[in-house]
Design an enzyme around this catalytic site. Sequence first.
Site, PDB file in Angstrom:
ATOM      1  N   ARG A 128       0.831  -1.213   0.000  1.00 46.72           N
ATOM      2  CA  ARG A 128       0.000   0.000   0.000  1.00 46.72           C
ATOM      3  C   ARG A 128       0.859   1.253   0.000  1.00 46.72           C
ATOM      4  O   ARG A 128       0.641   2.178  -0.778  1.00 46.72           O
ATOM      5  CB  ARG A 128      -0.887   0.015   1.242  1.00 46.72           C
TER       6      ARG A 128
ATOM      7  N   GLY B 118      10.319   3.202   6.286  1.00 44.87           N
ATOM      8  CA  GLY B 118       8.999   3.693   6.683  1.00 44.87           C
ATOM      9  C   GLY B 118       8.201   2.673   7.459  1.00 44.87           C
ATOM     10  O   GLY B 118       7.166   3.011   8.032  1.00 44.87           O
ATOM     11  N   THR B 119       8.683   1.446   7.506  1.00 39.62           N
ATOM     12  CA  THR B 119       7.986   0.404   8.250  1.00 39.62           C
ATOM     13  C   THR B 119       8.003   0.740   9.746  1.00 39.62           C
ATOM     14  O   THR B 119       8.986   1.281  10.251  1.00 39.62           O
ATOM     15  CB  THR B 119       8.684  -0.951   8.017  1.00 39.62           C
ATOM     16  N   THR B 120       6.899   0.423  10.430  1.00 38.22           N
ATOM     17  CA  THR B 120       6.823   0.718  11.867  1.00 38.22           C
ATOM     18  C   THR B 120       7.253  -0.504  12.679  1.00 38.22           C
ATOM     19  O   THR B 120       7.674  -1.506  12.134  1.00 38.22           O
ATOM     20  CB  THR B 120       5.386   1.101  12.261  1.00 38.22           C
TER      21      THR B 120
ATOM     22  N   HIS C 241      -9.465  10.056  14.154  1.00 39.41           N
ATOM     23  CA  HIS C 241      -9.104   9.042  13.169  1.00 39.41           C
ATOM     24  C   HIS C 241     -10.350   8.329  12.638  1.00 39.41           C
ATOM     25  O   HIS C 241     -11.418   8.397  13.241  1.00 39.41           O
ATOM     26  CB  HIS C 241      -8.168   8.001  13.792  1.00 39.41           C
TER      27      HIS C 241
ATOM     28  N   LYS D 275      -9.374   2.210  12.912  1.00 38.57           N
ATOM     29  CA  LYS D 275      -8.124   2.187  13.694  1.00 38.57           C
ATOM     30  C   LYS D 275      -8.447   1.482  15.005  1.00 38.57           C
ATOM     31  O   LYS D 275      -9.382   1.871  15.703  1.00 38.57           O
ATOM     32  CB  LYS D 275      -7.648   3.610  13.943  1.00 38.57           C
TER      33      LYS D 275
ATOM     34  N   THR E 265       0.918   9.108  17.980  1.00 41.02           N
ATOM     35  CA  THR E 265       1.340  10.497  17.782  1.00 41.02           C
ATOM     36  C   THR E 265       0.790  11.401  18.874  1.00 41.02           C
ATOM     37  O   THR E 265       1.497  12.272  19.396  1.00 41.02           O
ATOM     38  CB  THR E 265       0.874  11.000  16.402  1.00 41.02           C
TER      39      THR E 265
END
Lengths: 251, 251, 251, 251
Positions: C12, C76-78, C136, C140, C147
């Site tokens: 994605r 960018g992977t968490t 959000h 989620k 954040t």
Amino acid sequence: MIKVSVVGAKGRMGSHVVDAVNGANDMELALTLDAGDDLTLITPDNTDVVVEFTVPSVSLGNVLALIAQGVDVVVGTTGWNDEKLAQVRQAIAEGPKPETQKVFIAPNFAISAVLADYFAAKAAKYFESAEVIELHHPTKVDAPSGTAIHTAQAIGAARKAAGLGDMPDATETDGGSRGQVIDGVHVHAVRLRGLNAHEEILLGNAGEQLTIRADSFDRGSFMPGVLLATRKLATDAPAGLTIGLDQFLDL
Amino acid sequence: MIKVSVVGAKGRMGSHVVDAVNGANDMELALTLDAGDDLTLITPDNTDVVVEFTVPSVSLGNVLALIAQGVDVVVGTTGWNDEKLAQVRQAIAEGPKPETQKVFIAPNFAISAVLADYFAAKAAKYFESAEVIELHHPTKVDAPSGTAIHTAQAIGAARKAAGLGDMPDATETDGGSRGQVIDGVHVHAVRLRGLNAHEEILLGNAGEQLTIRADSFDRGSFMPGVLLATRKLATDAPAGLTIGLDQFLDL
Amino acid sequence: MIKVSVVGAKGRMGSHVVDAVNGANDMELALTLDAGDDLTLITPDNTDVVVEFTVPSVSLGNVLALIAQGVDVVVGTTGWNDEKLAQVRQAIAEGPKPETQKVFIAPNFAISAVLADYFAAKAAKYFESAEVIELHHPTKVDAPSGTAIHTAQAIGAARKAAGLGDMPDATETDGGSRGQVIDGVHVHAVRLRGLNAHEEILLGNAGEQLTIRADSFDRGSFMPGVLLATRKLATDAPAGLTIGLDQFLDL
Amino acid sequence: MIKVSVVGAKGRMGSHVVDAVNGANDMELALTLDAGDDLTLITPDNTDVVVEFTVPSVSLGNVLALIAQGVDVVVGTTGWNDEKLAQVRQAIAEGPKPETQKVFIAPNFAISAVLADYFAAKAAKYFESAEVIELHHPTKVDAPSGTAIHTAQAIGAARKAAGLGDMPDATETDGGSRGQVIDGVHVHAVRLRGLNAHEEILLGNAGEQLTIRADSFDRGSFMPGVLLATRKLATDAPAGLTIGLDQFLDL
């Protein structure tokens, strides 16, 4: 189950409609047609309501053909004017079911935008000041938006009907920062990368403010309105041509 | 305890300063003077810092007189220009304590407005689009506000320094809805009964928006900034003339 | 031209990165790899910077392999933790170019969100009150967002460092409407169909308010940040492991 | 000219009413009474409408006395319950003009707040998600506000009547960030220095959001509503007891 066919099914909006119909518990997708397909495939046997999302140059012809087929139509294509609408009304009168044929055309299917516009007009006469800020992506060619113009006109008409005079204003404003004045209402247009289509109406009295804002984040924002109109045509919408989603909202 | 005298103590802003000083744990109110009172009553013996909030026509004279008295001054009166500022600098140089005299002048004491302006300039180079909307009460005579002009100039300068080109924009915008363009930045001014002084900066990239908004609801909004400046003059502010509350913020 | 390879190119986020690189004037797309592809195809000859957007379970392995290849990596992977980061640092030290290897990992690539977080922390000590509202989409799973937790912690730390005490608050609040308190900062989470990822920080003093809001409307919102990090690695980023997009912003 | 007397004329709200009446072109100030003054001074000869803004402990007695005098009353004092209202109705029935006596009581005279509440309830059934955020000054003792509770209840009732089920929500929300749930609607309360009384209703569908916000910046925000109610009592309001400003709005 409401049997829904889609004309313009491969288009940007039409493909969203296909997904929305497939996702609705009370609907089943009948035929999906696009440019070149034969509209006479759509009949009252296989279809309760057609959703037509194509382009202005072919939409009138599609609608006339679908009326001749005797199926009810929700039209999302833009570009309608009084002359075209008259042709639709005539086709209904001369069609196979003049007493029960339903056609629905709306300039905007975003429920939030339609409600914002309606609420702003309702509230307008109770406030000393009113201004409109519309915000869009910067690839929109024109400014201000048609929706913002309509909102300003509706506010102006409501103020006039209530006998309100001019709004209080600054007196030294040479540079254009005060925006465009439409029927006495200042309209501001923002063009900002990242945005889609948004409108904010500010209404003010001494010590208080009412803000009404509609955000359309993407094309999916039209689908709840399309499904709502489709359900109305399949149930209790009046026969004939109906214009504007506000006609189907219980306000 | 910081001994604070107020010049213009009966004025709209000055009376707020008197209240704010009385409400501060680390300050005590010394003298409160107004039009016709003798400024030589204020001396280093009874006063650490003077807060001067009068009118442009008398402020320069007051500041020069207070420098001659050898007391430090926070000036909230507006209407300063390069010539007047030069006179202040000369007075400091020729005054009783040229090495330690402190004078602070700020066009805006609202911390939120000063921070919004600063943050907008910092952020500007990271966004493709930026616009400014300022909103004020409708008895403000001019539009746009001086603060909005400053913010637009700061954004324009930051974009230029970063090598950014023109922002994307609509192409058919005859009616004035796109507002006033200041250094390439569109500025919109709203005038609405009920508002006081507000500024919103919109910054946009593909898929994202940063919004920074400062609201000044009433004159009390200046007091945290006035007290902050007063404390700085009483402690570690540099000698000489300092202009702008951002100089005293740790940014 | 910066030669950019993408690992996770069919995912994605990765597919957005491919589009963003293709759209950037100063970059050219090198290799696009996905699950099952051989990472040793990526070499310093064909690639200046790799952008890795996969899933937590494979990202560490990918990064270690890419370090062994001697190419710089934007991740960018968490799902990173101290242990994994230590492995990255060790791999750099033992890799083919310990003095010049660059690896960049960020929990959030949305520039607006990173700036909002940073500005809120900067501003916090100048305000008596501060609260965080994050909003959000309702799919989620958790609330509040990572954040928002980070922002609240940063505000709490800034207030503590400045010696500020508890914020003023209501005293009769049994029902939970006041939200979750994180390091003394009230955090509210909204879950609303139609939204994506948004955060608003409210800061208040007597008579004034500063509002900082970051909107991420879609995944495209991460691309300006990904391109910015890629450009930094290709030019003046420091060698070694760098964490957080704020490290690359000129603040 | 409507002859208006004010009871509680020296109070915080009453003094605003005196100013508002003096500023209205179609009204003239009759008597101004406060604690200790004789209510029998007010008669149909000198007064068309009385505005009563006192405290809950004396308001019922005042209203009963004014009904006995045969003058119409706008009541802004809070603290009414079913028992007190029943006493008012009985007093009207037994008073000197049972067929024409008018009494108006409202929990909130801010037109923006009343409209926001009404519009939110109207719109609720068209949206998948709805949440309420109320924001007040931190010296308000309770949270959430009575207005927010009312709004949530109205949204919940509208959803139930329309057959809507539960809203989509996050599933891992232990810490309280999701606020207080009232009739299925999440309510969040912010307490921030600088604010007065504000409410924001967020309504969301796939791809779209409708936001309705009412800001009351100061006590002056009640005056347009007080004047509106006074005019209605002097003209076409129905006889008897009327409750709620929405009854006098053309919605």
